[in-house]
Design a protein around this motif. Structure first.
Motif, PDB file in Angstrom:
ATOM      1  N   MET A   1     114.614 111.536 123.887  1.00 33.48           N
ATOM      2  CA  MET A   1     113.651 111.751 124.959  1.00 33.48           C
ATOM      3  C   MET A   1     113.432 113.246 125.145  1.00 33.48           C
ATOM      4  O   MET A   1     114.367 114.021 125.092  1.00 33.48           O
ATOM      5  CB  MET A   1     114.160 111.167 126.274  1.00 33.48           C
ATOM      6  N   SER A   2     112.174 113.588 125.392  1.00 33.31           N
ATOM      7  CA  SER A   2     111.866 114.986 125.607  1.00 33.31           C
ATOM      8  C   SER A   2     110.761 115.122 126.638  1.00 33.31           C
ATOM      9  O   SER A   2     109.645 114.648 126.435  1.00 33.31           O
ATOM     10  CB  SER A   2     111.423 115.641 124.293  1.00 33.31           C
ATOM     11  N   LEU A   3     111.078 115.745 127.736  1.00 30.78           N
ATOM     12  CA  LEU A   3     110.060 115.999 128.758  1.00 30.78           C
ATOM     13  C   LEU A   3     109.047 117.031 128.285  1.00 30.78           C
ATOM     14  O   LEU A   3     107.870 116.960 128.620  1.00 30.78           O
ATOM     15  CB  LEU A   3     110.712 116.497 130.053  1.00 30.78           C
ATOM     16  N   SER A   4     109.508 117.999 127.496  1.00 33.61           N
ATOM     17  CA  SER A   4     108.632 119.094 127.090  1.00 33.61           C
ATOM     18  C   SER A   4     107.668 118.702 125.978  1.00 33.61           C
ATOM     19  O   SER A   4     106.644 119.360 125.790  1.00 33.61           O
ATOM     20  CB  SER A   4     109.460 120.307 126.660  1.00 33.61           C
ATOM     21  N   ASP A   5     107.973 117.647 125.252  1.00 37.25           N
ATOM     22  CA  ASP A   5     107.106 117.213 124.152  1.00 37.25           C
ATOM     23  C   ASP A   5     107.098 115.685 124.108  1.00 37.25           C
ATOM     24  O   ASP A   5     107.676 115.069 123.214  1.00 37.25           O
ATOM     25  CB  ASP A   5     107.616 117.794 122.826  1.00 37.25           C
ATOM     26  N   PRO A   6     106.433 115.050 125.090  1.00 36.44           N
ATOM     27  CA  PRO A   6     106.460 113.590 125.152  1.00 36.44           C
ATOM     28  C   PRO A   6     105.793 112.959 123.925  1.00 36.44           C
ATOM     29  O   PRO A   6     104.681 113.312 123.566  1.00 36.44           O
ATOM     30  CB  PRO A   6     105.681 113.254 126.416  1.00 36.44           C
TER      31      PRO A   6
ATOM     32  N   ASP B   1     108.053 106.527 127.233  1.00 38.45           N
ATOM     33  CA  ASP B   1     109.407 106.700 127.766  1.00 38.45           C
ATOM     34  C   ASP B   1     109.769 108.164 128.018  1.00 38.45           C
ATOM     35  O   ASP B   1     110.741 108.448 128.706  1.00 38.45           O
ATOM     36  CB  ASP B   1     110.440 106.095 126.811  1.00 38.45           C
ATOM     37  N   ASP B   2     109.001 109.089 127.451  1.00 34.68           N
ATOM     38  CA  ASP B   2     109.260 110.522 127.623  1.00 34.68           C
ATOM     39  C   ASP B   2     108.525 111.122 128.828  1.00 34.68           C
ATOM     40  O   ASP B   2     108.757 112.281 129.165  1.00 34.68           O
ATOM     41  CB  ASP B   2     108.822 111.299 126.372  1.00 34.68           C
ATOM     42  N   LEU B   3     107.643 110.362 129.448  1.00 31.75           N
ATOM     43  CA  LEU B   3     106.838 110.912 130.545  1.00 31.75           C
ATOM     44  C   LEU B   3     107.673 111.077 131.821  1.00 31.75           C
ATOM     45  O   LEU B   3     108.444 110.193 132.201  1.00 31.75           O
ATOM     46  CB  LEU B   3     105.634 110.007 130.824  1.00 31.75           C
ATOM     47  N   LEU B   4     107.495 112.212 132.479  1.00 27.71           N
ATOM     48  CA  LEU B   4     108.248 112.546 133.690  1.00 27.71           C
ATOM     49  C   LEU B   4     108.137 111.451 134.744  1.00 27.71           C
ATOM     50  O   LEU B   4     109.149 111.007 135.292  1.00 27.71           O
ATOM     51  CB  LEU B   4     107.758 113.883 134.267  1.00 27.71           C
TER      52      LEU B   4
ATOM     53  N   ARG C   1     110.159 108.366 133.901  1.00 27.18           N
ATOM     54  CA  ARG C   1     111.605 108.603 133.981  1.00 27.18           C
ATOM     55  C   ARG C   1     112.063 108.691 135.439  1.00 27.18           C
ATOM     56  O   ARG C   1     113.111 108.147 135.804  1.00 27.18           O
ATOM     57  CB  ARG C   1     111.987 109.855 133.204  1.00 27.18           C
ATOM     58  N   LEU C   2     111.260 109.357 136.271  1.00 29.92           N
ATOM     59  CA  LEU C   2     111.609 109.427 137.696  1.00 29.92           C
ATOM     60  C   LEU C   2     111.529 108.043 138.341  1.00 29.92           C
ATOM     61  O   LEU C   2     112.368 107.690 139.166  1.00 29.92           O
ATOM     62  CB  LEU C   2     110.697 110.411 138.426  1.00 29.92           C
TER      63      LEU C   2
ATOM     64  N   ASN D   1     114.141 103.341 140.608  1.00 32.69           N
ATOM     65  CA  ASN D   1     114.374 101.896 140.588  1.00 32.69           C
ATOM     66  C   ASN D   1     115.854 101.561 140.503  1.00 32.69           C
ATOM     67  O   ASN D   1     116.338 100.674 141.199  1.00 32.69           O
ATOM     68  CB  ASN D   1     113.612 101.247 139.430  1.00 32.69           C
ATOM     69  N   VAL D   2     116.565 102.263 139.642  1.00 33.40           N
ATOM     70  CA  VAL D   2     117.988 101.966 139.467  1.00 33.40           C
ATOM     71  C   VAL D   2     118.801 102.444 140.666  1.00 33.40           C
ATOM     72  O   VAL D   2     119.586 101.691 141.240  1.00 33.40           O
ATOM     73  CB  VAL D   2     118.523 102.596 138.161  1.00 33.40           C
ATOM     74  N   SER D   3     118.618 103.693 141.059  1.00 39.42           N
ATOM     75  CA  SER D   3     119.433 104.225 142.161  1.00 39.42           C
ATOM     76  C   SER D   3     118.984 103.676 143.509  1.00 39.42           C
ATOM     77  O   SER D   3     119.805 103.467 144.396  1.00 39.42           O
ATOM     78  CB  SER D   3     119.414 105.749 142.163  1.00 39.42           C
TER      79      SER D   3
END
Length: 171
Positions: free
Chosen positions: A1-6, A10-13, A16-17, A22-24
């Motif tokens: 996963m890479s935020l800087s190079d999606p 699944d790599d999109l900020l 991921r947030l 959802n989990v927490s």
């Protein structure tokens, strides 16, 4: 996963947030609904009123970052549950403020420490240095997203009452 190079969704900020929330957030949501009989959005309003005191429904909607119509419905539910009280303005009956009742304060005082405990359990994955950096990064990202949103880069309006888009555009 890479935020800087999606490379994938699944790599999109935002995704991921959303997954983190959802989990927490599921732990707090289950506690809210299972033990206290309120939704996570109702909890958000209770917590904001506990933190900031009595306010207008419009101000509460802005602080909660929810639509005014939704907040109005939530307020009605919370009043029915005895957690909020609505007071009409003596000079202008169209205006009102809402505040926590004694039962609302009691709920907040019981649920908030439990929410903090879940929050702290998740944040325990970070060192104190990482936590400071993460906090600063979140503040920066929020400020930047607010600036971008103010520019209204997307002219289309959402139609949430009808399940999303008004029409599907292809091609």
């Amino acid at each position: 996963m890479s935020l800087s190079d999606p490379r994938t969704v699944d790599d999109l900020l935002n995704l991921r947030l959303s997954c983190l929330l959802n989990v927490s957030g599921a732990m707090v949501t289950r506690l809210c609904e299972g033990r206290y009989g309120i939704t996570r959005r109702e909890w958000r309003l209770v917590a904001l009123l506990a933190a900031h005191g009595e306010m207008s429904p419009s101000e509460l909607a802005a602080r909660a970052q929810l639509e005014r119509a939704r907040v109005s419905r939530l307020i009605t539910e919370l009043v029915a549950k005895g957690l909020l009280a609505r007071h009409a303005d003596a000079e202008d009956k169209r205006r009102a403020t809402v505040r926590l009742t004694a039962e609302g304060v009691e709920l907040f005082e019981d649920l908030f420490p439990r929410s903090v405990a879940f929050n702290n359990e998740v944040l325990a994955a970070l060192t104190s240095t990482e936590l400071v950096a993460f906090d600063a990064a979140l503040a920066k990202l929020t400020q930047r997203a607010t600036q971008i949103a103010a520019l209204k880069p997307v002219q289309e309006k959402a139609d949430r009452r009808h399940g999303g888009a008004r029409r599907v555009r292809r091609g």
